[in-house]
Design an enzyme around this catalytic site. Structure first.
Site, PDB file in Angstrom:
ATOM      1  CB  SER A  24      -0.920  -0.002   1.233  1.00 20.63           C
ATOM      2  OG  SER A  24      -0.159  -0.009   2.424  1.00 20.63           O
ATOM      3  CG  ASN A 109      -4.922  -4.783  12.146  1.00 20.52           C
ATOM      4  OD1 ASN A 109      -4.216  -4.696  11.133  1.00 20.52           O
ATOM      5  ND2 ASN A 109      -5.323  -5.938  12.645  1.00 20.52           N
ATOM      6  CB  THR A 154     -39.389  23.832 -15.151  1.00 19.78           C
ATOM      7  OG1 THR A 154     -40.416  24.184 -16.065  1.00 19.78           O
ATOM      8  CG2 THR A 154     -39.402  24.802 -13.977  1.00 19.78           C
ATOM      9  CG  HIS A 155     -40.047  20.114 -17.650  1.00 22.54           C
ATOM     10  ND1 HIS A 155     -40.331  18.830 -17.244  1.00 22.54           N
ATOM     11  CD2 HIS A 155     -40.841  20.921 -16.894  1.00 22.54           C
ATOM     12  CE1 HIS A 155     -41.276  18.858 -16.310  1.00 22.54           C
ATOM     13  NE2 HIS A 155     -41.595  20.126 -16.063  1.00 22.54           N
ATOM     14  CB  SER A 276     -11.017  21.886 -32.483  1.00 17.41           C
ATOM     15  OG  SER A 276     -10.790  20.997 -33.545  1.00 17.41           O
ATOM     16  CE  LYS A 282     -16.241  23.340 -31.318  1.00 14.15           C
ATOM     17  NZ  LYS A 282     -16.267  21.887 -31.399  1.00 14.15           N
ATOM     18  CG  ASN A 284     -14.283  22.684 -27.913  1.00 13.75           C
ATOM     19  OD1 ASN A 284     -15.253  23.139 -28.515  1.00 13.75           O
ATOM     20  ND2 ASN A 284     -13.341  21.971 -28.487  1.00 13.75           N
ATOM     21  CD  GLU A 289     -16.710  19.517 -22.992  1.00 14.59           C
ATOM     22  OE1 GLU A 289     -16.730  18.468 -23.648  1.00 14.59           O
ATOM     23  OE2 GLU A 289     -16.136  20.545 -23.391  1.00 14.59           O
ATOM     24  CE1 TYR A 316      -6.775  -3.609   8.175  1.00 14.90           C
ATOM     25  CE2 TYR A 316      -5.806  -5.773   7.838  1.00 14.90           C
ATOM     26  CZ  TYR A 316      -5.936  -4.438   7.475  1.00 14.90           C
ATOM     27  OH  TYR A 316      -5.242  -3.961   6.395  1.00 14.90           O
ATOM     28  CD  GLN A 321      -2.731  -2.667   1.532  1.00 15.91           C
ATOM     29  OE1 GLN A 321      -2.203  -3.016   2.580  1.00 15.91           O
ATOM     30  NE2 GLN A 321      -2.278  -3.044   0.356  1.00 15.91           N
TER      31      GLN A 321
HETATM   32  N1  ARG Z   1      -1.556  -1.324   4.786  1.00 16.39           N
HETATM   33  C1  ARG Z   1      -2.541  -1.863   5.664  1.00 16.39           C
HETATM   34  C2  ARG Z   1      -3.902  -1.190   5.399  1.00 16.39           C
HETATM   35  O1  ARG Z   1      -3.944  -0.210   4.748  1.00 16.39           O
HETATM   36  C3  ARG Z   1      -2.147  -1.582   7.068  1.00 16.39           C
HETATM   37  C4  ARG Z   1      -2.661  -2.563   8.061  1.00 16.39           C
HETATM   38  C5  ARG Z   1      -2.095  -3.908   7.786  1.00 16.39           C
HETATM   39  N2  ARG Z   1      -2.411  -4.844   8.781  1.00 16.39           N
HETATM   40  C6  ARG Z   1      -2.188  -6.143   8.647  1.00 16.39           C
HETATM   41  N3  ARG Z   1      -2.502  -6.900   9.612  1.00 16.39           N
HETATM   42  N4  ARG Z   1      -1.676  -6.625   7.566  1.00 16.39           N
HETATM   43  O2  ARG Z   1      -4.921  -1.678   5.827  1.00 16.39           O
END
Ligand code: ARG
Length: 491
Positions: A24, A109, A154-155, A276, A282, A284, A289, A316, A321
């Site tokens: 992560s 966690n 409206t509409h 464009s 153009k 735009n 958008e 958990y 993640q």
């Molecule tokens: N990178 C993990 C998350 O975002 C952190 C917690 C990981 N905990 C574990 N027991 N592997 O949730």
């Protein structure tokens, strides 16, 4: 294997693809600073509770300071997340006998949940400020355009005359509700899960109240299982953001329509336009958008969050993640969209002449004409509605004679004899008078808009003060945390 996490239990190292799949670290950039703060607070608390020695905490805190200064890029990116990479760097700096004590009474966690909440509360305050700014811009445009007559729809059909001021105040009001929603959501985000450890809390004599206080959270999330496993605060945030984005798309859509040749109500600043590659003429409205398009991403993030969290057993699960990066994406999309919209609105040119000219096309004054017949000739509204409806079938605006004729057909009586005059007709067909007559609370009457602007200005300052107060109380807590850290490290 030197990996401080895996070396005990595991033999094989994940290959590059598995690593990239499971890490992560990329999204964890969002929580690097928060993680250091959480480490500071946890270490201070452990020391105060006599769980680690003062001398050890001095080295740990100094090490953490150094890591903070070095920045996230100096961390070993072969670890699966920021928490373990940071701890590994700490151990590298101060040795395992000391650095290895920081994680006592804690799990990644509760750590990650705390980090996400810390960063998220900061971003929610940012969203509130961005919303206040956008609303101030809308108020300003409304103030300058209290008398800028335009057709209301409206509409998407011409309906009744209104003003640009009234129109902008409508959008402002929607963002006022969004502000309230963010504020409500903030209260549930700003709670501390720290101390829940893996899920069953810990046998160490930790002090959850103290880490709550040091990190400036409002309260603790009591049940330790819920504290580590729930992400409904992400779902709530993503839903509030989806709502903001949907409200923004309503402006985006109007800006796209209004800047078309068919409408020509406004011209966007060149800054927000593209051209464009083939059609040299153009201009735009690409930014508007994209704003409209980006709302799809915010809606998608909400759906993805709901789907990830659905059916997860306590407590958990690593699935969680996958939830976190979505919220950062929503946050970023929302905050830039709010600022871009404010800029686009503040810099657009309003074509007052076109708006005035268009304000009566499609017989937008028909309702006022029917109302006039009711008021002046004392006939039921439904009958007046039929008379004017029949008049609307004809080309152009009805003359006094037309009204008298159709009135006689339907009513069997002379409207003139019942009190209608040419002057009354003239007034009913005048778009500015239409607007002025609509002076009930929330109507387009320019004085009513002025009153409304005054009320909202007061509300904005009160809300701004609330945000400032929250920021100050968080800053006080974090300053206090840093002073404590400084005291420990002799800085
Ligand atoms: N990178 C993990 C998350 O975002 C952190 C917690 C990981 N905990 C574990 N027991 N592997 O949730």
């Amino acid at each position: 294997m030197s990996d401080i996490l895996r070396r005990g239990r595991l033999e094989l190292v994940p290959d590059k693809e598995i690593m990239e799949y499971t890490t992560s670290l990329k999204a964890d950039r969002w929580i690097f600073d928060a993680d250091i703060l959480v480490d500071f607070a946890h270490t201070v608390m452990l020391t105060e509770q006599g769980i680690i020695k003062r001398s050890a905490s001095e080295s740990i805190l100094k090490g953490l300071m150094q890591i903070r200064d070095e920045g996230i890029d100096q961390l070993d990116n072969s670890y699966e997340d920021i928490h373990i990479a940071l701890e590994a760097r700490l151990i590298e700096l101060v040795g395992e006998d000391i650095g290895g004590r920081m994680h006592s009474g804690r799990s990644r966690n509760d750590e990650v949940a705390t980090c996400i909440r810390l960063r998220l509360r900061e971003e929610l305050l940012g969203i509130m400020e961005d919303l206040l700014h956008l609303r101030a811009v809308l108020l300003d445009i409304a103030d300058k355009n209290r008398d800028t007559i335009m057709p209301g729809f409206t509409h998407l059909q011409h309906a009744q005359p209104t003003t640009m001021g009234h129109h902008m105040m409508a959008h402002q009001q929607a963002f006022g509700r969004d502000f309230e929603r963010v504020m409500d959501c903030f209260a549930r985000v700003n709670r501390s899960p720290l101390g829940a450890a893996a899920f069953a809390s810990t046998g160490f004599a930790i002090n959850r109240e103290r880490t709550r206080e040091l990190l400036g959270f409002n309260e603790i999330i009591e049940n330790s299982m819920d504290a580590v496993s729930s992400r409904d605060f992400l779902i709530e945030t993503a839903s509030v953001i989806a709502c903001i984005m949907v409200n923004l798309t309503r402006i985006a859509e109007e800006l796209v329509l209004w800047s078309s040749k068919e409408f020509s109500f406004i011209e966007l600043s060149d800054q927000y336009a593209s051209t464009s590659s083939i059609m040299p003429q153009k201009k735009n409205p690409d930014t508007a958008e994209l704003l409209r398009g980006k709302s799809g991403v915010a809606t998608g993030n909400l759906m993805a969050l709901l789907t990830i969290c659905k059916g997860l057993p306590l407590s958990y699960n690593r699935d969680l993640q996958e939830a976190t990066p979505l919220i950062w994406n929503s946050i970023q999309t929302c905050r830039t969209s709010l600022r871009i919209t404010a800029g686009m609105l503040a810099s657009m040119k309003i074509n007052e002449n076109v708006l005035a000219e268009q304000s009566t096309t499609g017989f937008t004054t028909a309702t006022e004409l029917a109302d006039t017949l009711v008021r002046e000739c004392d006939i039921p509204f439904r009958t007046a509605h039929q008379i004017v409806g029949q008049l609307a079938r004809m080309e152009g605006v009805p003359t006094f004679a037309d009204i008298e004729r159709v009135g006689k057909d339907i009513l069997g009586e002379s409207l003139i004899e019942r009190g209608l005059s040419e002057q009354m007709l003239k007034e009913a067909l005048d778009p500015m008078l239409n607007v002025k007559r609509r002076n009930t609370t929330g109507g387009p009457n320019p004085d009513e808009i002025s009153n409304s602007i005054m009320r909202i200005k007061k509300q904005l300052s009160a809300e701004e003060e609330k945000v400032t107060n929250i920021r100050q109380s968080i800053d006080r807590a974090l300053n206090n945390l840093m002073q404590t850290v400084d005291k420990y490290t002799g800085n």
